[in-house]
Design an enzyme around this catalytic site. Structure first.
Site, short mmCIF file in Angstrom:
data_model
loop_
_atom_site.label_atom_id
_atom_site.label_comp_id
_atom_site.label_asym_id
_atom_site.label_seq_id
_atom_site.Cartn_x
_atom_site.Cartn_y
_atom_site.Cartn_z
CG ASP A 25 -14.11 -18.51 51.96
OD1 ASP A 25 -13.62 -19.61 52.19
OD2 ASP A 25 -13.42 -17.49 51.76
CG PHE A 57 -9.62 -18.83 44.75
CD1 PHE A 57 -10.19 -17.97 45.68
CD2 PHE A 57 -9.74 -18.53 43.40
CE1 PHE A 57 -10.88 -16.82 45.26
CE2 PHE A 57 -10.41 -17.39 42.98
CZ PHE A 57 -10.98 -16.54 43.91
CG ASP A 65 -20.53 -17.21 44.89
OD1 ASP A 65 -20.71 -16.93 46.09
OD2 ASP A 65 -19.71 -16.60 44.18
P1 5GP Z 1 -17.35 -15.15 52.79
O1 5GP Z 1 -17.93 -13.82 53.14
O2 5GP Z 1 -18.22 -16.32 53.15
O3 5GP Z 1 -15.94 -15.31 53.29
O4 5GP Z 1 -17.12 -15.14 51.26
C1 5GP Z 1 -18.10 -15.29 50.38
C2 5GP Z 1 -17.68 -14.67 49.08
O5 5GP Z 1 -16.26 -14.75 48.85
C3 5GP Z 1 -18.33 -15.45 47.99
O6 5GP Z 1 -19.60 -14.93 47.71
C4 5GP Z 1 -17.36 -15.29 46.88
O7 5GP Z 1 -17.64 -14.11 46.19
C5 5GP Z 1 -15.99 -15.15 47.55
N1 5GP Z 1 -15.28 -16.44 47.58
C6 5GP Z 1 -15.00 -17.22 48.63
N2 5GP Z 1 -14.32 -18.33 48.27
C7 5GP Z 1 -14.17 -18.25 46.94
C8 5GP Z 1 -13.53 -19.10 45.96
O8 5GP Z 1 -12.99 -20.18 46.21
N3 5GP Z 1 -13.60 -18.66 44.67
C9 5GP Z 1 -14.18 -17.48 44.31
N4 5GP Z 1 -14.15 -17.16 43.04
N5 5GP Z 1 -14.78 -16.67 45.20
C10 5GP Z 1 -14.77 -17.05 46.50
MG MG Z 2 -19.96 -13.46 46.23
#
Ligand code: 5GP
Ligand code: MG
Length: 197
Positions: free
Chosen positions: A113, A162, A110
């Site tokens: 981040d 977020f 999705d």
């Molecule tokens: P990363 O491992 O890249 O930091 O995070 C990825 C995961 O964190 C995404 O698959 C998602 O589940 C969650 N995530 C990161 N940013 C957001 C956000 O703005 N909203 C939501 N709902 N989930 C997020």
């Molecule tokens: Mg996720």
């Protein structure tokens, strides 16, 4: 649910248009690679792996714009510890699918981040000797990257806010919102809404 929404960042029509574009580019890229291998019958070697649960809506729309033979295998990753809005790390909650060797793998998430989730999954998939690995994310928060990973295909660059909706949750809720939205400070703080709730 509507009263918890502060603003819509990306509306459903804009999402639909962009998802179709990404699907077409991804499908064309995969076809090019299969043709270069000289195996036009090799579509059965395409395996999409959506990372659950956030990518559930995105992948459902994406695959319906990809008119080719492909298989779908789900994996689940969770970020920890506990905090709902901050991803500090990632660990696999499910087994990796069998039979990835020699396949053209497409990892679907999705949102990118910190990048830890996709980096973890990508490195584990690479150990299984796939023919290729591609990464597709709907949303890209470049400002938040903690590890060096860029998606091969991305829908939208978004600021460091977020977001919920179109599969993305806060505390398990709002995944069914058709748009990508930002919550009100009250909803984001987990405060019970006023009135009859
Ligand atoms: P990363 O491992 O890249 O930091 O995070 C990825 C995961 O964190 C995404 O698959 C998602 O589940 C969650 N995530 C990161 N940013 C957001 C956000 O703005 N909203 C939501 N709902 N989930 C997020
Ligand atoms: Mg996720």
């Amino acid at each position: 649910m509507q009263r918890d929404i502060e603003k819509i960042l990306i509306g459903r029509d804009e999402i639909a248009t962009r998802v179709r574009e990404i699907a077409e580019r991804l499908a064309a890229d995969l076809r090019r690679e299969l043709e270069a291998e000289g195996d036009p019958e090799a579509e059965h070697r395409i395996m999409l792996i959506p990372i659950m649960t956030g990518s559930i809506v995105f992948v459902a729309d994406l695959i319906r714009c990809m008119p080719m033979k492909l298989s779908l295998e789900l994996i689940a990753v969770s970020s920890y510890p506990g905090q709902t809005m901050e991803s500090k790390g990632a660990h696999l909650k499910s087994e990796l699918p069998e039979g990835m060797a020699g396949k053209h793998i497409v990892l679907v998430d999705d949102i990118l981040d910190s990048g830890r989730t996709l980096q973890l999954v990508r490195s584990m998939v690479l150990e299984r000797a796939p023919a290729s690995v591609r990464t597709v994310v709907l949303l890209n928060k470049r400002a938040r990257r903690a590890v060096p990973i860029e998606p091969d295909f991305a829908g939208f660059d978004i600021p460091d806010e977020f977001v919920v909706g179109y599969g993305l949750d806060f505390d398990g809720y709002y995944r069914n919102l058709p748009d990508i939205a930002v919550l009100t400070p009250e909803a984001a703080a987990g405060d019970p809404p006023e009135g009859d709730g």
